[in-house]
Design a protein around this motif. Structure first.
Motif, PDB file in Angstrom:
ATOM      1  N   ALA A  61       0.837  -1.201   0.000  1.00 51.46           N
ATOM      2  CA  ALA A  61       0.000   0.000   0.000  1.00 51.46           C
ATOM      3  C   ALA A  61       0.871   1.249   0.000  1.00 51.46           C
ATOM      4  N   ASP A  62       0.398   2.277  -0.690  1.00 48.52           N
ATOM      5  CA  ASP A  62       0.986   3.602  -0.520  1.00 48.52           C
ATOM      6  C   ASP A  62       0.505   4.183   0.815  1.00 48.52           C
ATOM      7  N   VAL A  63       1.231   5.171   1.293  1.00 51.34           N
ATOM      8  CA  VAL A  63       0.984   5.717   2.629  1.00 51.34           C
ATOM      9  C   VAL A  63       0.764   7.219   2.526  1.00 51.34           C
ATOM     10  N   SER A  88       9.550   6.554  -1.270  1.00 50.83           N
ATOM     11  CA  SER A  88       8.869   5.969  -2.430  1.00 50.83           C
ATOM     12  C   SER A  88       7.478   5.454  -2.087  1.00 50.83           C
ATOM     13  N   ARG A  89       7.190   5.284  -0.806  1.00 50.54           N
ATOM     14  CA  ARG A  89       5.896   4.734  -0.403  1.00 50.54           C
ATOM     15  C   ARG A  89       4.805   5.794  -0.283  1.00 50.54           C
ATOM     16  N   TYR A  90       5.183   7.077  -0.266  1.00 46.89           N
ATOM     17  CA  TYR A  90       4.194   8.099   0.055  1.00 46.89           C
ATOM     18  C   TYR A  90       3.369   8.513  -1.154  1.00 46.89           C
ATOM     19  N   ALA A  91       2.056   8.540  -0.953  1.00 45.38           N
ATOM     20  CA  ALA A  91       1.137   9.075  -1.959  1.00 45.38           C
ATOM     21  C   ALA A  91       1.155  10.595  -1.911  1.00 45.38           C
ATOM     22  N   THR A  92       0.834  11.222  -3.024  1.00 44.42           N
ATOM     23  CA  THR A  92       0.626  12.664  -3.108  1.00 44.42           C
ATOM     24  C   THR A  92      -0.790  12.875  -3.627  1.00 44.42           C
ATOM     25  N   VAL A  93      -1.564  13.715  -2.959  1.00 41.31           N
ATOM     26  CA  VAL A  93      -2.974  13.897  -3.305  1.00 41.31           C
ATOM     27  C   VAL A  93      -3.192  15.315  -3.814  1.00 41.31           C
ATOM     28  N   VAL A  94      -3.663  15.424  -5.042  1.00 44.63           N
ATOM     29  CA  VAL A  94      -3.943  16.721  -5.666  1.00 44.63           C
ATOM     30  C   VAL A  94      -5.366  16.682  -6.198  1.00 44.63           C
ATOM     31  N   PRO A 105       6.744  21.860  -9.096  1.00 41.70           N
ATOM     32  CA  PRO A 105       6.907  20.596  -8.377  1.00 41.70           C
ATOM     33  C   PRO A 105       6.184  20.588  -7.034  1.00 41.70           C
ATOM     34  N   VAL A 106       5.616  19.437  -6.724  1.00 41.57           N
ATOM     35  CA  VAL A 106       4.927  19.201  -5.455  1.00 41.57           C
ATOM     36  C   VAL A 106       5.530  17.944  -4.854  1.00 41.57           C
ATOM     37  N   GLY A 107       6.024  18.031  -3.617  1.00 40.15           N
ATOM     38  CA  GLY A 107       6.737  16.930  -3.002  1.00 40.15           C
ATOM     39  C   GLY A 107       5.852  15.771  -2.586  1.00 40.15           C
ATOM     40  N   VAL A 108       6.500  14.649  -2.308  1.00 38.68           N
ATOM     41  CA  VAL A 108       5.788  13.434  -1.919  1.00 38.68           C
ATOM     42  C   VAL A 108       5.045  13.660  -0.607  1.00 38.68           C
ATOM     43  N   GLY A 109       3.897  13.000  -0.501  1.00 37.58           N
ATOM     44  CA  GLY A 109       3.121  13.070   0.725  1.00 37.58           C
ATOM     45  C   GLY A 109       2.321  14.335   0.899  1.00 37.58           C
ATOM     46  N   SER A 110       2.366  15.245  -0.064  1.00 38.26           N
ATOM     47  CA  SER A 110       1.641  16.504   0.071  1.00 38.26           C
ATOM     48  C   SER A 110       0.172  16.332  -0.307  1.00 38.26           C
ATOM     49  N   ILE A 111      -0.647  17.221   0.229  1.00 38.29           N
ATOM     50  CA  ILE A 111      -2.093  17.203   0.016  1.00 38.29           C
ATOM     51  C   ILE A 111      -2.520  18.593  -0.425  1.00 38.29           C
ATOM     52  N   LEU A 112      -3.047  18.706  -1.640  1.00 37.70           N
ATOM     53  CA  LEU A 112      -3.558  19.974  -2.160  1.00 37.70           C
ATOM     54  C   LEU A 112      -5.045  19.794  -2.415  1.00 37.70           C
ATOM     55  N   LEU A 113      -5.873  20.501  -1.659  1.00 42.43           N
ATOM     56  CA  LEU A 113      -7.316  20.320  -1.762  1.00 42.43           C
ATOM     57  C   LEU A 113      -7.941  21.304  -2.758  1.00 42.43           C
ATOM     58  N   ALA A 114      -9.262  21.300  -2.829  1.00 48.02           N
ATOM     59  CA  ALA A 114      -9.988  21.958  -3.912  1.00 48.02           C
ATOM     60  C   ALA A 114      -9.651  23.436  -4.040  1.00 48.02           C
ATOM     61  N   GLY A 115      -9.447  23.860  -5.287  1.00 44.20           N
ATOM     62  CA  GLY A 115      -9.292  25.276  -5.581  1.00 44.20           C
ATOM     63  C   GLY A 115      -7.927  25.859  -5.323  1.00 44.20           C
ATOM     64  N   VAL A 116      -6.951  25.037  -4.945  1.00 45.79           N
ATOM     65  CA  VAL A 116      -5.590  25.561  -4.772  1.00 45.79           C
ATOM     66  C   VAL A 116      -5.058  26.022  -6.123  1.00 45.79           C
ATOM     67  N   VAL A 117      -4.355  27.164  -6.121  1.00 47.03           N
ATOM     68  CA  VAL A 117      -3.746  27.705  -7.341  1.00 47.03           C
ATOM     69  C   VAL A 117      -2.251  27.894  -7.094  1.00 47.03           C
ATOM     70  N   ILE A 118      -1.449  27.352  -7.992  1.00 49.02           N
ATOM     71  CA  ILE A 118       0.000  27.574  -7.997  1.00 49.02           C
ATOM     72  C   ILE A 118       0.325  28.192  -9.353  1.00 49.02           C
ATOM     73  N   THR A 119       0.907  29.368  -9.362  1.00 44.69           N
ATOM     74  CA  THR A 119       1.006  30.081 -10.637  1.00 44.69           C
ATOM     75  C   THR A 119       2.260  29.717 -11.439  1.00 44.69           C
ATOM     76  N   ALA A 120       3.432  30.174 -11.042  1.00 42.71           N
ATOM     77  CA  ALA A 120       4.624  29.958 -11.878  1.00 42.71           C
ATOM     78  C   ALA A 120       5.877  29.899 -11.020  1.00 42.71           C
ATOM     79  N   ASP A 121       6.748  28.933 -11.353  1.00 38.91           N
ATOM     80  CA  ASP A 121       8.092  28.847 -10.746  1.00 38.91           C
ATOM     81  C   ASP A 121       8.056  28.798  -9.225  1.00 38.91           C
ATOM     82  N   ALA A 122       7.034  28.168  -8.680  1.00 34.18           N
ATOM     83  CA  ALA A 122       6.944  27.933  -7.238  1.00 34.18           C
ATOM     84  C   ALA A 122       7.369  26.499  -6.952  1.00 34.18           C
TER      85      ALA A 122
END
Length: 212
Positions: A61-63, A88-94, A105-122
């Protein structure tokens, strides 16, 4: 084949994540939580399987660590590492509604919920939580284990330190730094750098205990 996801901590954050996982077609295997003896047998249709020490029983399972506090997530990740769980085991949820047109880029294990905006070079680090309608603008860096509550807005080039917490609807002027472990209160307007591990609140934000 997509691996099922094992959720660590039966939290409110976990319950927010479950519909996103299911909408994307990912199976939720269940929960591991050291409070399992006090919890219902199922939560949001997913079984409570045991405590963290049971992680070796689920090698396929992923974690995903769903502890709300960034420092708490960091402690859990350290413990899981001792139990043999590597990055390598961690899920990322977008959430599907997240806008990231520049493929920042968004790192492993991160959680981005509804309506998040990332514009440029972040850059968004590992095990970061961004609640609904967070805005991360150009050249921002959000370090590992940071938590951005609903409605947070970061101006261009903001640096959010490891494990920092920004409360609901707070905003940070461009080019500033929020120190590692710092807390920014909900609705705060940050117009100057925030010290490491400091707690700031108000409009404009000031360290708690400091009067104008």
């Amino acid at each position: 084949m997509t691996r099922p996801v094992l959720l660590i901590a039966a939290s409110g954050l976990a319950r927010e994540v479950i519909p996103v996982l299911r909408e994307s077609g990912r199976a939720v295997l269940g929960f591991l939580d050291d409070r399992h003896g006090e919890l219902p047998r199922t939560i949001a249709g997913a079984p409570v399987l045991g405590g963290l020490d049971d992680i070796p029983l689920y090698p396929d399972a992923d974690v995903l660590v769903c502890v709300g506090s960034g420092t708490g997530r960091e402690r859990v990740v350290a413990r899981l590492s001792e139990l043999g769980v590597d990055s390598s085991r961690y899920a990322t949820v977008v959430d599907p509604s997240v806008r990231n047109p520049g493929a920042c880029p968004v790192g492993v294990g991160s959680i981005l919920l509804a309506g998040v905006v990332i514009t440029a070079d972040a850059v968004v680090g590992a095990h970061v939580v961004a609640m609904p309608h967070v805005t991360i603008t150009h050249d921002c860096l959000v370090d590992d284990f940071a938590t951005l509550a609903a409605g947070v807005t970061l101006g261009g080039g903001v640096r959010v330190g490891r494990g920092a917490y920004l409360g609901m609807n707070s905003s940070v002027r461009q080019g500033l730094s929020i120190g590692p472990g710092a807390t920014v209160g909900m609705g705060a307007v940050v117009l100057t750098d925030v010290d490491d591990s400091g707690t700031w609140a108000g409009v404009p934000a000031r360290p708690l205990g400091v009067t104008a």
